[in-house]
Design an enzyme around this catalytic site. Structure first.
Site, PDB file in Angstrom:
ATOM      1  N   ASP A   1       5.649   0.487   2.526  1.00 26.06           N
ATOM      2  CA  ASP A   1       6.625   1.213   1.703  1.00 26.06           C
ATOM      3  C   ASP A   1       7.762   1.847   2.513  1.00 26.06           C
ATOM      4  O   ASP A   1       8.727   2.337   1.941  1.00 26.06           O
ATOM      5  CB  ASP A   1       5.942   2.249   0.791  1.00 26.06           C
ATOM      6  CG  ASP A   1       5.177   3.333   1.542  1.00 26.06           C
ATOM      7  OD1 ASP A   1       5.233   3.360   2.786  1.00 26.06           O
ATOM      8  OD2 ASP A   1       4.531   4.160   0.860  1.00 26.06           O
ATOM      9  N   ASP A   2       7.671   1.819   3.853  1.00 26.95           N
ATOM     10  CA  ASP A   2       8.690   2.516   4.641  1.00 26.95           C
ATOM     11  C   ASP A   2       9.646   1.589   5.405  1.00 26.95           C
ATOM     12  O   ASP A   2      10.596   2.056   6.023  1.00 26.95           O
ATOM     13  CB  ASP A   2       8.029   3.506   5.618  1.00 26.95           C
ATOM     14  CG  ASP A   2       7.020   2.834   6.545  1.00 26.95           C
ATOM     15  OD1 ASP A   2       6.586   1.704   6.242  1.00 26.95           O
ATOM     16  OD2 ASP A   2       6.674   3.436   7.564  1.00 26.95           O
TER      17      ASP A   2
ATOM     18  N   GLU B   1      -3.359  -7.768  11.602  1.00 27.47           N
ATOM     19  CA  GLU B   1      -2.693  -8.977  11.114  1.00 27.47           C
ATOM     20  C   GLU B   1      -3.502 -10.218  11.503  1.00 27.47           C
ATOM     21  O   GLU B   1      -3.689 -11.130  10.690  1.00 27.47           O
ATOM     22  CB  GLU B   1      -1.271  -9.057  11.677  1.00 27.47           C
ATOM     23  CG  GLU B   1      -0.309  -7.965  11.168  1.00 27.47           C
ATOM     24  CD  GLU B   1      -0.428  -6.625  11.902  1.00 27.47           C
ATOM     25  OE1 GLU B   1      -1.328  -6.497  12.779  1.00 27.47           O
ATOM     26  OE2 GLU B   1       0.361  -5.705  11.605  1.00 27.47           O
TER      27      GLU B   1
ATOM     28  N   PRO C   1       0.855  -1.192   0.000  1.00 25.86           N
ATOM     29  CA  PRO C   1       0.000   0.000   0.000  1.00 25.86           C
ATOM     30  C   PRO C   1       0.888   1.237   0.000  1.00 25.86           C
ATOM     31  O   PRO C   1       1.954   1.223   0.610  1.00 25.86           O
ATOM     32  CB  PRO C   1      -0.769  -0.083   1.329  1.00 25.86           C
ATOM     33  CG  PRO C   1      -0.257  -1.287   2.052  1.00 25.86           C
ATOM     34  CD  PRO C   1       0.954  -1.784   1.362  1.00 25.86           C
ATOM     35  N   THR C   2       0.459   2.295  -0.682  1.00 26.77           N
ATOM     36  CA  THR C   2       1.268   3.523  -0.661  1.00 26.77           C
ATOM     37  C   THR C   2       0.358   4.723  -0.813  1.00 26.77           C
ATOM     38  O   THR C   2      -0.734   4.615  -1.379  1.00 26.77           O
ATOM     39  CB  THR C   2       2.348   3.490  -1.758  1.00 26.77           C
ATOM     40  OG1 THR C   2       3.236   4.607  -1.592  1.00 26.77           O
ATOM     41  CG2 THR C   2       1.751   3.525  -3.164  1.00 26.77           C
ATOM     42  N   TYR C   3       0.788   5.869  -0.277  1.00 26.78           N
ATOM     43  CA  TYR C   3      -0.040   7.074  -0.386  1.00 26.78           C
ATOM     44  C   TYR C   3       0.852   8.279  -0.630  1.00 26.78           C
ATOM     45  O   TYR C   3       2.036   8.288  -0.273  1.00 26.78           O
ATOM     46  CB  TYR C   3      -0.916   7.263   0.864  1.00 26.78           C
ATOM     47  CG  TYR C   3      -0.167   7.611   2.123  1.00 26.78           C
ATOM     48  CD1 TYR C   3       0.654   6.673   2.740  1.00 26.78           C
ATOM     49  CD2 TYR C   3      -0.283   8.865   2.714  1.00 26.78           C
ATOM     50  CE1 TYR C   3       1.342   6.983   3.914  1.00 26.78           C
ATOM     51  CE2 TYR C   3       0.390   9.180   3.883  1.00 26.78           C
ATOM     52  CZ  TYR C   3       1.199   8.236   4.471  1.00 26.78           C
ATOM     53  OH  TYR C   3       1.879   8.535   5.624  1.00 26.78           O
TER      54      TYR C   3
ATOM     55  N   HIS D   1      11.214  -2.508  11.001  1.00 26.21           N
ATOM     56  CA  HIS D   1      10.044  -1.630  10.917  1.00 26.21           C
ATOM     57  C   HIS D   1      10.502  -0.181  11.060  1.00 26.21           C
ATOM     58  O   HIS D   1      10.195   0.507  12.030  1.00 26.21           O
ATOM     59  CB  HIS D   1       9.051  -2.022  12.022  1.00 26.21           C
ATOM     60  CG  HIS D   1       7.759  -1.277  11.982  1.00 26.21           C
ATOM     61  ND1 HIS D   1       7.448  -0.277  12.871  1.00 26.21           N
ATOM     62  CD2 HIS D   1       6.700  -1.381  11.146  1.00 26.21           C
ATOM     63  CE1 HIS D   1       6.238   0.193  12.577  1.00 26.21           C
ATOM     64  NE2 HIS D   1       5.773  -0.465  11.545  1.00 26.21           N
ATOM     65  N   THR D   2      11.259   0.279  10.078  1.00 27.31           N
ATOM     66  CA  THR D   2      11.750   1.659  10.110  1.00 27.31           C
ATOM     67  C   THR D   2      10.609   2.609   9.759  1.00 27.31           C
ATOM     68  O   THR D   2       9.668   2.242   9.052  1.00 27.31           O
ATOM     69  CB  THR D   2      12.908   1.840   9.110  1.00 27.31           C
ATOM     70  OG1 THR D   2      12.558   1.200   7.871  1.00 27.31           O
ATOM     71  CG2 THR D   2      14.182   1.212   9.646  1.00 27.31           C
TER      72      THR D   2
ATOM     73  N   ARG E   1      -3.964   1.243   8.873  1.00 29.20           N
ATOM     74  CA  ARG E   1      -3.586   1.851   7.598  1.00 29.20           C
ATOM     75  C   ARG E   1      -3.319   0.771   6.552  1.00 29.20           C
ATOM     76  O   ARG E   1      -2.743  -0.266   6.881  1.00 29.20           O
ATOM     77  CB  ARG E   1      -2.322   2.692   7.745  1.00 29.20           C
ATOM     78  CG  ARG E   1      -2.554   4.085   8.270  1.00 29.20           C
ATOM     79  CD  ARG E   1      -1.578   4.444   9.361  1.00 29.20           C
ATOM     80  NE  ARG E   1      -1.899   3.742  10.590  1.00 29.20           N
ATOM     81  CZ  ARG E   1      -1.007   3.352  11.486  1.00 29.20           C
ATOM     82  NH1 ARG E   1       0.246   3.581  11.292  1.00 29.20           N
ATOM     83  NH2 ARG E   1      -1.392   2.721  12.582  1.00 29.20           N
TER      84      ARG E   1
HETATM   85  C1  UGA Z   1       2.187  -0.647  11.475  1.00 26.05           C
HETATM   86  C2  UGA Z   1       2.307  -1.942  10.679  1.00 26.05           C
HETATM   87  O1  UGA Z   1       3.675  -2.194  10.359  1.00 26.05           O
HETATM   88  C3  UGA Z   1       1.485  -1.804   9.398  1.00 26.05           C
HETATM   89  O2  UGA Z   1       1.670  -2.932   8.570  1.00 26.05           O
HETATM   90  C4  UGA Z   1       0.033  -1.631   9.787  1.00 26.05           C
HETATM   91  O3  UGA Z   1      -0.760  -1.443   8.622  1.00 26.05           O
HETATM   92  C5  UGA Z   1      -0.083  -0.398  10.664  1.00 26.05           C
HETATM   93  O4  UGA Z   1       0.808  -0.433  11.782  1.00 26.05           O
HETATM   94  C6  UGA Z   1      -1.510  -0.308  11.155  1.00 26.05           C
HETATM   95  O5  UGA Z   1      -1.744  -0.487  12.342  1.00 26.05           O
HETATM   96  O6  UGA Z   1      -2.394  -0.131  10.316  1.00 26.05           O
HETATM   97  P1  UGA Z   1       3.004   1.870  10.644  1.00 26.05           P
HETATM   98  O7  UGA Z   1       4.444   2.148  10.385  1.00 26.05           O
HETATM   99  O8  UGA Z   1       2.404   2.459  11.863  1.00 26.05           O
HETATM  100  O9  UGA Z   1       2.780   0.300  10.595  1.00 26.05           O
HETATM  101  O10 UGA Z   1       2.087   2.276   9.379  1.00 26.05           O
HETATM  102  P2  UGA Z   1       2.482   3.020   8.032  1.00 26.05           P
HETATM  103  O11 UGA Z   1       3.828   2.588   7.563  1.00 26.05           O
HETATM  104  O12 UGA Z   1       2.236   4.474   8.205  1.00 26.05           O
HETATM  105  O13 UGA Z   1       1.382   2.453   7.018  1.00 26.05           O
HETATM  106  C7  UGA Z   1       1.376   1.120   6.571  1.00 26.05           C
HETATM  107  C8  UGA Z   1       1.235   1.087   5.049  1.00 26.05           C
HETATM  108  O14 UGA Z   1      -0.004   1.692   4.665  1.00 26.05           O
HETATM  109  C9  UGA Z   1       2.351   1.828   4.313  1.00 26.05           C
HETATM  110  O15 UGA Z   1       2.748   1.099   3.176  1.00 26.05           O
HETATM  111  C10 UGA Z   1       1.690   3.141   3.917  1.00 26.05           C
HETATM  112  O16 UGA Z   1       2.216   3.698   2.730  1.00 26.05           O
HETATM  113  C11 UGA Z   1       0.237   2.736   3.744  1.00 26.05           C
HETATM  114  N1  UGA Z   1      -0.708   3.849   4.042  1.00 26.05           N
HETATM  115  C12 UGA Z   1      -0.576   4.598   5.162  1.00 26.05           C
HETATM  116  C13 UGA Z   1      -1.735   4.115   3.158  1.00 26.05           C
HETATM  117  O17 UGA Z   1      -1.868   3.448   2.112  1.00 26.05           O
HETATM  118  N2  UGA Z   1      -2.607   5.144   3.435  1.00 26.05           N
HETATM  119  C14 UGA Z   1      -2.488   5.920   4.551  1.00 26.05           C
HETATM  120  O18 UGA Z   1      -3.321   6.850   4.742  1.00 26.05           O
HETATM  121  C15 UGA Z   1      -1.442   5.635   5.436  1.00 26.05           C
HETATM  122 MN    MN Z   2       5.474   1.947   8.634  1.00 29.12          MN
END
Ligand code: UGA
Ligand code: MN
Length: 256
Positions: free
Chosen positions: A116-117, A202, A8-10, A229-230, A82
């Site tokens: 993506d991060d 999960e 997923p990416t935004y 988990h960077t 997310r």
């Molecule tokens: C943690 C977990 O590592 C994620 O896999 C999990 O989805 C997330 O918590 C959660 O609880 O939903 P975290 O680093 O907090 O991850 O989350 P992000 O990295 O900000 O987002 C996860 C993914 O969703 C990323 O690939 C990001 O690009 C994507 N994302 C985020 C979207 O597609 N839309 C958004 O508005 C925010």
């Molecule tokens: Mn993340």
């Protein structure tokens, strides 16, 4: 088997930098197909052009997170999951793409959910490639810990090392498991629950697919950290905004 990586990416300031780091990792991995799903009502020009020049085998999808499920400005980041709708869209595509196909060959594959991060070592992909049902491994720098991991005894996962609610069905980060394509196809309804409470995203997917007893431990019985988990700092734009007010902001036609 092919590894299908669902990401997923935004859109945000660091998006292209994140995707560049990811793509250049994936370029080193044989037989990888990148399923990138934009959190957007349309495919954006930035991601479209990026993928076209990436040199990777990819599928470009998009689906917007519904308003009521999306984090609003000022919300704490843990309030809503997310990427749930985007991962489900990736799963939908994988299932659809194989509809009507028969033969064991079409079901050979492994599905991995790569945000993506995060930071991924190449060895991780070697480890997951022979996943039979669901394979698992440690994740570094997550959950307020140096690492979280499944605890393995006699070759089996017996519990989880985590700092928070170990009683969750699968207290694993998204980066800590991969699923066989066959399991995804056979279990047509398995998906992520966008309404899952914090930390249960999960589990919402894995619950219907496996039991703890069936998990396949990788990375030397879950003793090696191969994914981190960077999280990327949000860049400050104070100077940019100040210059913009004087009409001296950076050229907006330059893609960052
Ligand atoms: C943690 C977990 O590592 C994620 O896999 C999990 O989805 C997330 O918590 C959660 O609880 O939903 P975290 O680093 O907090 O991850 O989350 P992000 O990295 O900000 O987002 C996860 C993914 O969703 C990323 O690939 C990001 O690009 C994507 N994302 C985020 C979207 O597609 N839309 C958004 O508005 C925010
Ligand atoms: Mn993340």
């Amino acid at each position: 088997p092919t590894i299908y990586v669902i990401t997923p990416t935004y859109a945000r300031l660091v998006q292209k930098a994140e995707l560049t780091r990811l793509a250049q990792t994936f370029l080193h991995v044989p037989q990888l197909q990148w399923i990138i799903v934009e959190d957007s009502p349309h495919k954006t020009p930035l991601v479209t052009a990026f993928l076209a020049s990436s040199g990777l085998a990819y599928t470009h999808l998009h689906t917007p997170t519904p308003r009521d499920r999306k984090l609003q400005e000022g919300d704490p980041s843990w309030l809503k999951p997310r990427g749930a709708e985007q991962r489900n869209e990736g799963l939908r595509w994988l299932r659809e793409d194989r509809r009507g196909q028969t033969g064991a060959e079409t079901q050979l594959g492994v599905v991995y959910f790569a945000d993506d991060d995060n930071t991924y070592s190449l060895q991780l992909f070697d480890e997951m490639r022979d996943t039979q049902r669901v394979s698992v491994w440690p994740v570094g720098l997550v959950g307020g810990m140096r690492y979280e991991r499944p605890v393995v005894e006699g070759g089996k996962v017996v519990r989880f090392h985590t700092g928070w609610r170990p009683s969750r069905p699968f207290p694993l980060d998204m980066a800590g498991f991969a699923v066989s394509l066959k399991l995804v196809i056979v279990n047509q309804d398995a998906c992520f629950d966008g309404d899952a409470p914090m930390g249960f995203l999960e589990s919402s997917f894995l619950q219907g697919l496996v039991t703890m007893d069936e998990l396949e431990p990788k990375a030397d019985n879950c003793t090696k950290v191969l994914v981190w988990h960077t999280r990327t700092e949000k860049p400050k734009m104070k100077r940019e905004e100040a210059l913009q007010k004087q009409g001296l902001g950076s050229d907006t036609t330059v893609e960052v």
